[in-house]
Design a protein around this motif. Structure first.
Motif, PDB file in Angstrom:
ATOM      1  N   ASN A   1     -10.185  21.579  91.040  1.00 47.07           N
ATOM      2  CA  ASN A   1      -9.087  21.109  90.197  1.00 47.07           C
ATOM      3  C   ASN A   1      -8.619  22.195  89.228  1.00 47.07           C
ATOM      4  OD1 ASN A   1      -7.259  19.465  88.793  1.00 47.07           O
ATOM      5  ND2 ASN A   1      -8.873  18.675  87.448  1.00 47.07           N
ATOM      6  N   ASN A   2      -9.554  22.826  88.562  1.00 45.61           N
ATOM      7  CA  ASN A   2      -9.202  23.833  87.559  1.00 45.61           C
ATOM      8  C   ASN A   2      -8.699  25.130  88.186  1.00 45.61           C
ATOM      9  OD1 ASN A   2      -9.942  22.151  85.415  1.00 45.61           O
ATOM     10  ND2 ASN A   2     -12.085  22.789  85.537  1.00 45.61           N
ATOM     11  N   MET A   3      -9.307  25.530  89.303  1.00 42.27           N
ATOM     12  CA  MET A   3      -8.995  26.819  89.898  1.00 42.27           C
ATOM     13  C   MET A   3      -7.710  26.792  90.722  1.00 42.27           C
ATOM     14  SD  MET A   3      -9.831  30.005  90.245  1.00 42.27           S
ATOM     15  CE  MET A   3     -11.507  30.010  89.574  1.00 42.27           C
ATOM     16  N   TYR A   4      -7.488  25.722  91.479  1.00 44.36           N
ATOM     17  CA  TYR A   4      -6.389  25.718  92.443  1.00 44.36           C
ATOM     18  C   TYR A   4      -5.276  24.721  92.115  1.00 44.36           C
ATOM     19  CZ  TYR A   4     -10.222  28.038  94.792  1.00 44.36           C
ATOM     20  OH  TYR A   4     -11.272  28.875  95.081  1.00 44.36           O
ATOM     21  N   PHE A   5      -5.490  23.847  91.127  1.00 42.04           N
ATOM     22  CA  PHE A   5      -4.464  22.885  90.735  1.00 42.04           C
ATOM     23  C   PHE A   5      -4.127  22.962  89.246  1.00 42.04           C
ATOM     24  CE2 PHE A   5      -6.253  21.149  94.612  1.00 42.04           C
ATOM     25  CZ  PHE A   5      -5.150  20.690  95.300  1.00 42.04           C
ATOM     26  N   GLN A   6      -4.643  23.992  88.588  1.00 43.36           N
ATOM     27  CA  GLN A   6      -4.391  24.189  87.156  1.00 43.36           C
ATOM     28  C   GLN A   6      -4.758  22.955  86.333  1.00 43.36           C
ATOM     29  OE1 GLN A   6      -1.606  24.969  89.469  1.00 43.36           O
ATOM     30  NE2 GLN A   6      -2.920  26.772  89.694  1.00 43.36           N
ATOM     31  N   GLY A   7      -5.774  22.218  86.785  1.00 42.39           N
ATOM     32  CA  GLY A   7      -6.265  21.060  86.041  1.00 42.39           C
ATOM     33  C   GLY A   7      -5.460  19.790  86.208  1.00 42.39           C
TER      34      GLY A   7
ATOM     35  N   SER B   1       2.455  16.476  92.109  1.00 43.46           N
ATOM     36  CA  SER B   1       1.087  16.856  92.471  1.00 43.46           C
ATOM     37  C   SER B   1       0.691  16.402  93.865  1.00 43.46           C
ATOM     38  CB  SER B   1       0.098  16.287  91.449  1.00 43.46           C
ATOM     39  OG  SER B   1       0.119  14.867  91.472  1.00 43.46           O
TER      40      SER B   1
ATOM     41  N   TYR C   1      -5.408  28.296  99.409  1.00 39.58           N
ATOM     42  CA  TYR C   1      -4.691  28.759  98.209  1.00 39.58           C
ATOM     43  C   TYR C   1      -4.223  30.197  98.394  1.00 39.58           C
ATOM     44  CZ  TYR C   1      -3.832  29.854  93.277  1.00 39.58           C
ATOM     45  OH  TYR C   1      -3.252  30.257  92.088  1.00 39.58           O
TER      46      TYR C   1
END
Length: 325
Positions: A128-134, A23, A166
């Motif tokens: 976090n949720n949109m661009y790092f899949q949480g 990450s 992204y």
């Protein structure tokens, strides 16, 4: 009582990589440097004394690349250099150390920031949720908080920053930082600022394409040529009507360069010429001055020529008189 664990053979042993590596570090790590890092982790389990030449042959990587890779890994906190070699940094421990800050009391400023922090927390959660899949790495939280403070971005701009990176498949820290710096240098803070910045960039791109086409540069412009155009448009405030006057003047030159065009446009700016009419009036005036200077030079040359003829005649006449005497 002594306890021992039977050492596994190479066939059944494994090398573990912390999730924080994927990450936080993986996206920015060049391919050859990744090979070096993974192989060093593998060898470190066995406390091997590794020579650079052996490492080069084993990984099929030039020694120069090995040296560059070790330097990169050290600068990015993955290796720690010692007199006898390197230590593999425990990145979980290092990340925890960077994140840990004692918070014994809440200051007045922090209390006042509570409402804003809640709004920012929602923006960070969205990122976090949109661009790092949480599964956004912990240090990203520190970076985002720093960028909020340093650049004074509002929440929409911060989300737009990550959306921009992204969509260009460039979700690594250095690239995001570079884009953030560019936006900040253009005074982007709010969504309205960003919208105006996008409009300006779109207009600039049209200028560049138009100028490139008119000059026959079908392979595109260089970075320096684009910088000239940005200066004409953003700093001088010139539109295509004025720039085209300068482009047309390149027909007077055999091999016109961007440096020549820039010198012409810069001269107009230094003379405080702001409109196409002012530029045309200046060119007409200079044309008349050049014509007057040319006419004057012609008259002077003609007068000089006639004077020489008179002088020659006087000389011939004097010689003739001397002979007759």
């Amino acid at each position: 009582m002594k306890l021992e664990q039977k050492e596994k053979s190479l066939l059944f042993s494994e090398t573990t990589i912390p999730d924080i590596f994927f990450s936080e570090y993986l996206s920015a790590l060049p391919g050859d440097y990744l090979k070096i890092y993974l192989y060093l982790i593998f060898l470190s389990k066995y406390s091997k004394d590794v020579k650079l030449n052996d490492l080069s042959k084993k990984l099929n990587i030039p020694i120069k690349t090995i040296n560059d890779g070790l330097k990169y890994l050290e600068e990015n906190g993955l290796l720690l250099k010692k007199t006898t070699g390197f230590i593999i940094v425990d990145i979980q421990e290092a990340t925890l150390h960077n994140l840990y800050t004692p918070n014994l009391t809440m200051s007045k400023e922090k209390v006042e920031q509570t409402s804003k922090n809640k709004s920012r927390a929602k923006a960070i959660e969205h990122i976090n949720n949109m661009y790092f899949q949480g599964i956004m790495g912990p240090s990203w939280y520190n970076d985002i908080d720093l960028w909020f403070k340093k650049y004074e971005f509002d929440e929409q701009v911060m989300i737009a920053l990550f959306d921009y990176c992204y969509n260009r498949s460039a979700m690594h820290r250095n690239y995001v930082q570079t884009v953030a710096e560019a936006w900040a240098s253009n005074k982007v803070k709010t969504w309205n600022d960003l919208d105006q910045y996008y409009e300006k960039q779109e207009s600039l791109n049209k200028f560049k394409k138009t100028i490139s086409k008119k000059l026959g540069k079908y392979n595109g412009l260089t970075q320096y040529e684009e910088a000239y155009i940005e200066n004409w448009v953003l700093n001088f405030g010139y539109d295509m009507n004025i720039i085209e006057i300068a482009l047309k003047r390149t027909t007077l030159k055999q091999n016109p360069t961007f440096e020549y065009i820039n010198s012409v446009i810069t001269d107009w700016h230094d003379r405080n010429l702001k409109t196409p009419d002012e530029v045309q009036a200046f060119l007409e005036q200079r044309k008349k001055q050049e014509k007057s200077a040319k006419d004057l030079k012609t008259k002077v040359n003609k007068a000089t020529y006639e004077q020489r003829n008179y002088d020659n005649l006087d000389f011939l006449y004097a010689n003739q008189m001397n002979k007759e005497e």
